[in-house]
Design a protein around this motif. Structure first.
Motif, PDB file in Angstrom:
ATOM      1  N   GLY A  56       0.796  -1.223   0.000  1.00 18.71           N
ATOM      2  CA  GLY A  56       0.000   0.000   0.000  1.00 18.71           C
ATOM      3  C   GLY A  56       0.827   1.270   0.000  1.00 18.71           C
ATOM      4  N   LEU A  57       2.062   1.190  -0.497  1.00 21.74           N
ATOM      5  CA  LEU A  57       2.962   2.345  -0.428  1.00 21.74           C
ATOM      6  C   LEU A  57       2.365   3.577  -1.100  1.00 21.74           C
ATOM      7  CD1 LEU A  57       5.709   3.475   0.401  1.00 21.74           C
ATOM      8  CD2 LEU A  57       6.664   2.563  -1.727  1.00 21.74           C
ATOM      9  N   ALA A  58       1.777   3.406  -2.274  1.00 16.51           N
ATOM     10  CA  ALA A  58       1.206   4.564  -2.977  1.00 16.51           C
ATOM     11  C   ALA A  58       0.060   5.176  -2.182  1.00 16.51           C
ATOM     12  CB  ALA A  58       0.721   4.141  -4.369  1.00 16.51           C
ATOM     13  N   GLU A  59      -0.814   4.320  -1.633  1.00 17.65           N
ATOM     14  CA  GLU A  59      -1.942   4.822  -0.866  1.00 17.65           C
ATOM     15  C   GLU A  59      -1.490   5.502   0.420  1.00 17.65           C
ATOM     16  OE1 GLU A  59      -1.742   1.898  -2.260  1.00 17.65           O
ATOM     17  OE2 GLU A  59      -3.559   1.509  -3.428  1.00 17.65           O
ATOM     18  N   TRP A  60      -0.478   4.920   1.094  1.00 20.56           N
ATOM     19  CA  TRP A  60       0.049   5.554   2.303  1.00 20.56           C
ATOM     20  C   TRP A  60       0.648   6.914   1.970  1.00 20.56           C
ATOM     21  CZ3 TRP A  60      -0.740   4.137   7.213  1.00 20.56           C
ATOM     22  CH2 TRP A  60      -1.165   2.831   7.461  1.00 20.56           C
ATOM     23  N   ALA A  61       1.366   6.996   0.862  1.00 20.32           N
ATOM     24  CA  ALA A  61       1.966   8.276   0.486  1.00 20.32           C
ATOM     25  C   ALA A  61       0.884   9.314   0.189  1.00 20.32           C
ATOM     26  CB  ALA A  61       2.873   8.091  -0.733  1.00 20.32           C
ATOM     27  N   GLU A  62      -0.173   8.883  -0.500  1.00 14.55           N
ATOM     28  CA  GLU A  62      -1.279   9.801  -0.767  1.00 14.55           C
ATOM     29  C   GLU A  62      -1.898  10.296   0.538  1.00 14.55           C
ATOM     30  OE1 GLU A  62      -3.998   7.759  -3.302  1.00 14.55           O
ATOM     31  OE2 GLU A  62      -2.866   8.199  -5.134  1.00 14.55           O
ATOM     32  N   MET A  63      -2.035   9.388   1.501  1.00 15.57           N
ATOM     33  CA  MET A  63      -2.624   9.763   2.784  1.00 15.57           C
ATOM     34  C   MET A  63      -1.726  10.743   3.527  1.00 15.57           C
ATOM     35  SD  MET A  63      -3.683   7.348   6.004  1.00 15.57           S
ATOM     36  CE  MET A  63      -1.959   7.071   6.465  1.00 15.57           C
ATOM     37  N   TYR A  64      -0.414  10.462   3.575  1.00 14.92           N
ATOM     38  CA  TYR A  64       0.504  11.342   4.285  1.00 14.92           C
ATOM     39  C   TYR A  64       0.601  12.717   3.618  1.00 14.92           C
ATOM     40  CZ  TYR A  64       2.120   7.122   6.697  1.00 14.92           C
ATOM     41  OH  TYR A  64       2.185   5.971   7.440  1.00 14.92           O
ATOM     42  N   ALA A  65       0.460  12.766   2.303  1.00 12.46           N
ATOM     43  CA  ALA A  65       0.593  14.023   1.580  1.00 12.46           C
ATOM     44  C   ALA A  65      -0.725  14.787   1.476  1.00 12.46           C
ATOM     45  CB  ALA A  65       1.156  13.766   0.177  1.00 12.46           C
ATOM     46  N   THR A  66      -1.797  14.235   2.033  1.00 15.38           N
ATOM     47  CA  THR A  66      -3.097  14.902   2.026  1.00 15.38           C
ATOM     48  C   THR A  66      -3.155  15.933   3.148  1.00 15.38           C
ATOM     49  OG1 THR A  66      -4.290  13.044   1.039  1.00 15.38           O
ATOM     50  CG2 THR A  66      -5.575  14.561   2.383  1.00 15.38           C
ATOM     51  N   THR A  67      -3.722  17.077   2.846  1.00 16.97           N
ATOM     52  CA  THR A  67      -3.873  18.150   3.830  1.00 16.97           C
ATOM     53  C   THR A  67      -5.353  18.348   4.144  1.00 16.97           C
ATOM     54  OG1 THR A  67      -1.877  19.277   3.061  1.00 16.97           O
ATOM     55  CG2 THR A  67      -3.462  20.591   4.311  1.00 16.97           C
ATOM     56  N   HIS A  68      -5.683  18.274   5.438  1.00 14.63           N
ATOM     57  CA  HIS A  68      -7.055  18.494   5.894  1.00 14.63           C
ATOM     58  C   HIS A  68      -7.128  19.859   6.569  1.00 14.63           C
ATOM     59  CE1 HIS A  68      -8.153  14.293   5.127  1.00 14.63           C
ATOM     60  NE2 HIS A  68      -6.993  13.970   5.676  1.00 14.63           N
ATOM     61  N   LEU A  69      -8.047  20.691   6.120  1.00 14.13           N
ATOM     62  CA  LEU A  69      -8.256  22.003   6.719  1.00 14.13           C
ATOM     63  C   LEU A  69      -9.651  22.027   7.336  1.00 14.13           C
ATOM     64  CD1 LEU A  69      -6.884  24.254   3.793  1.00 14.13           C
ATOM     65  CD2 LEU A  69      -5.630  23.310   5.753  1.00 14.13           C
ATOM     66  N   GLY A  70      -9.688  22.071   8.662  1.00 14.48           N
ATOM     67  CA  GLY A  70     -10.969  22.050   9.352  1.00 14.48           C
ATOM     68  C   GLY A  70     -10.781  22.337  10.824  1.00 14.48           C
ATOM     69  N   PRO A  71     -11.853  22.273  11.606  1.00 15.43           N
ATOM     70  CA  PRO A  71     -11.765  22.648  13.030  1.00 15.43           C
ATOM     71  C   PRO A  71     -10.836  21.765  13.845  1.00 15.43           C
ATOM     72  CG  PRO A  71     -13.916  21.692  12.491  1.00 15.43           C
ATOM     73  CD  PRO A  71     -13.225  21.954  11.204  1.00 15.43           C
TER      74      PRO A  71
END
Length: 620
Positions: free
Chosen positions: A178-193
């Motif tokens: 799942g290396l690609a999926e993990w990288a996508e998750m780590y590189a995702t930015t969440h902006l919220g409360p």
């Protein structure tokens, strides 16, 4: 790297299964000049021992010029896998380092404070008198100076560019599928409360795509920087303020990465932006929480992984397609070798059983779950003195099944969990001597249920990626159905390995969703030979009649039990025993049942129709 040392570096006193041949094949692959070797090794191959042997081949300091990289990294996405490594006496020279939040401060009055919020993190210029004994800094110093540093993939990626954990000669990534999926998750930015400290004070516009998002990110970087500078000017901080400062720095780094990558004409990353409605505020021109997601972040992986070593070994049971995997993670297949390790578990010890009662997509669930719950009661009766695991796939399915099983009166033997207590509930179930049934969600990987910890399991639903996720939808719009099926198949194969962990172990897997059977046909080109052997041997089990009292175990009569556990696990082909759940009976019997069932599925496959009709599901 000196691959000729690989046999000498193997840490166990003897080989089992195909380990010696696997090491010879891995050596040959590296000696052929490949920078990356994929090692496809099924459950029970001893991947951690193979990983240690590979890491031991890294260049040593005595053999290196000052400018040459030495030593090795071992990393895995799974925290539980790192825990297993840390507790294995054969792997004692893998020096484990974890993130600061996993260590407590040892100063008087601070022993309940994690190191990331300790005085050294809160007070400017703090001179810690016990830093040399600090558990975090001690582990970090040891790991940074020893031959093999072991860490989670998250920590490994976060330390990219660190002066402490610099480039090494060899990097071994365990559970790398799942290396690609993990990288996508780590590189995702969440902006919220929950992720932006001053969220309630922000006015977030409605963002129409990444162009507007990158402009907003520029402005938010300035806002976060000013807030961080205000905190730094205070000097001494409270624990909550120190956590806010660290979160702001992390957020600034995430946003800068997005801005720089999006504006780089050489970057191949596709960025997607999701935005929810604002839950509070006057609603005048304001948008809600934002998620900024990368697709196949090759550049991110280059910086955080591929620049960190000279040679790589990636181990997993489920790297199903070499070329597709390489494309996802930014590797050239021509520079990558694939080593296949054969399975040594007898197929009769790892049987698959077809107990499909219908589709488990959201629109069919109300009709299928009552049938499935009755079938689970019958399976519980078959295994009345053995623990079982139900892979529910989602909390919605878990809740509905729990309710049905409670209505049937078998809830005394049923355990469950929620998002907050999943680890505690799992450990309590494993520690119990009772033959309880655990309704789990998202436990298809990194779970070792060897021996009597579990003798059977049920897969309730084909684990297709959530089509409500914009990345998934984007790929399907692009026609990437092969990726979609491989992702689901990978999870199924991982799940099937939870209850059979050694050559003399045994456990039954029951498939309860007709879409699981369709999946085997749709992804047939990517099914490993050893798992295809399981599919070919699949049959319909001879389940006892529906009897909730007998399913409780203590109320079942001895005459209704099978005395031979291995026979019970292997089961028998059905000659109509599922009539009361299926509404009909099969004419196939004995060894012809599996062939008849598989042949029927192949001839009636829905692949000629739109695939989305069978697999579309927005329930996570």
């Amino acid at each position: 790297m000196d691959a000729s040392r690989i046999l000498d570096e193997f840490p166990a006193p003897s080989y089992r299964g195909n380990q010696q041949q696997a090491l010879a094949d891995i050596r040959e692959a590296f000696d052929a000049g490949n920078d990356v070797v994929l090692v496809r090794a099924p459950t029970g191959s001893g991947k951690s021992l193979l990983a240690r042997a590979i890491a031991g081949c890294a260049r040593r300091g005595d053999d290196a010029a000052p400018s040459e990289a030495t030593s090795a990294y071992y990393t895995t996405p799974q925290v539980s896998q790192l825990d297993d490594v840390a507790s294995d006496d054969l792997l004692e020279d893998l020096n484990v380092i974890r993130g600061k939040s996993n260590y407590n401060c040892i100063l008087p009055g601070e022993t309940d404070t994690s190191v990331d919020q300790a005085p050294c993190a809160r007070e400017r210029g703090y001179d810690c008198s016990v830093k040399h004994r600090c558990p975090y800094f001690s582990d970090r110093a040891i790991a940074s100076n020893r031959r093999i540093a072991a860490m989670t993939l998250a920590y490994f990626m976060q330390t990219a560019g660190s002066d402490v954990f610099r480039k090494r000669d060899v990097c071994v990534i365990d559970e790398a599928h799942g290396l690609a999926e993990w990288a996508e998750m780590y590189a995702t930015t969440h902006l919220g409360p929950r992720t932006v400290p001053m969220w309630d004070d922000l006015r977030v516009p409605d963002l129409d795509g990444p162009d507007q998002a990158v402009d907003y990110a520029d402005a938010l970087i300035d806002t976060c920087t000013k807030r961080k500078d205000d905190l730094l000017q205070k000097g001494d901080l409270e624990p909550a303020e120190a956590a806010e400062r660290d979160r702001l720095q992390e957020l600034i780094s995430e946003l800068k990465w997005f801005v720089e990558d999006y504006r780089d004409p050489q970057s191949s990353t596709t960025w997607l932006v999701d935005q929810n409605d604002r839950e509070s505020g006057d609603g005048q021109g304001e948008g809600g929480p934002v998620t900024i997601k990368p697709m196949n972040p090759e550049r991110y992986l280059q910086h955080t992984v591929w620049d960190r070593a000279n040679k790589f070994a990636l181990l997993s049971a489920t790297i199903l397609n070499k070329e597709a995997f390489c494309r996802q993670v930014g590797l050239d297949p021509a520079d990558v070798a694939l080593v296949d390790v054969g399975h040594t578990f007898p197929v009769e010890n790892r049987p698959l059983y077809d107990v499909a009662r219908g589709k488990m997509t959201y629109e069919h669930r109300e009709e299928t779950i009552p049938k499935l719950a009755r079938t689970i009661v019958r399976i519980m009766r078959t295994h009345d003195d053995e623990k079982g695991l139900i892979h529910c796939h989602s909390y919605d399915i878990q809740s509905r099944l729990e309710e049905r099983l409670r209505d049937f009166g078998v809830d005394r033997r049923v355990r469950t969990h929620d998002r907050e207590d999943r680890d505690q509930a799992l450990e309590a179930w494993k520690d119990s001597d009772r033959p309880d049934v655990f309704l789990s969600v998202k436990m298809e990987e990194a779970l070792d249920l060897e021996g009597d910890l579990a003798r059977w399991q049920v897969l309730c639903k084909a684990p297709y990626p959530n089509t409500g996720d914009s990345r998934v939808a984007h790929r399907l719009e692009d026609g990437q159905w092969g990726w979609y099926y491989r992702t689901a198949l990978r999870t199924v194969i991982q799940a099937c390995g939870r209850v059979v962990r050694a050559p003399d172990d045994y456990g039954a897997t029951y498939l309860a969703d007709t879409s699981l059977l369709d999946l085997f046909d749709r992804a047939s080109h990517d099914v490993p030979d050893w798992f295809d052997e399981q599919i070919a041997a699949m049959s319909e089990p001879d389940l006892p009649a529906f009897d909730p009292d007998a399913a409780l175990g203590d109320a079942g009569s001895a005459a209704g039990r099978r005395s031979d556990r291995s026979t019970r696990s292997a089961g028998r082909a059905s000659d109509g025993g599922d009539r009361d759940d299926r509404g009909g009976s099969s004419s196939a019997s004995g060894g012809d049942a599996a062939a008849s069932s598989r042949g029927s599925r192949s001839s009636t496959s829905s692949s000629d129709s739109s695939p989305i009709a069978d697999v579309w599901d927005t329930d996570g």
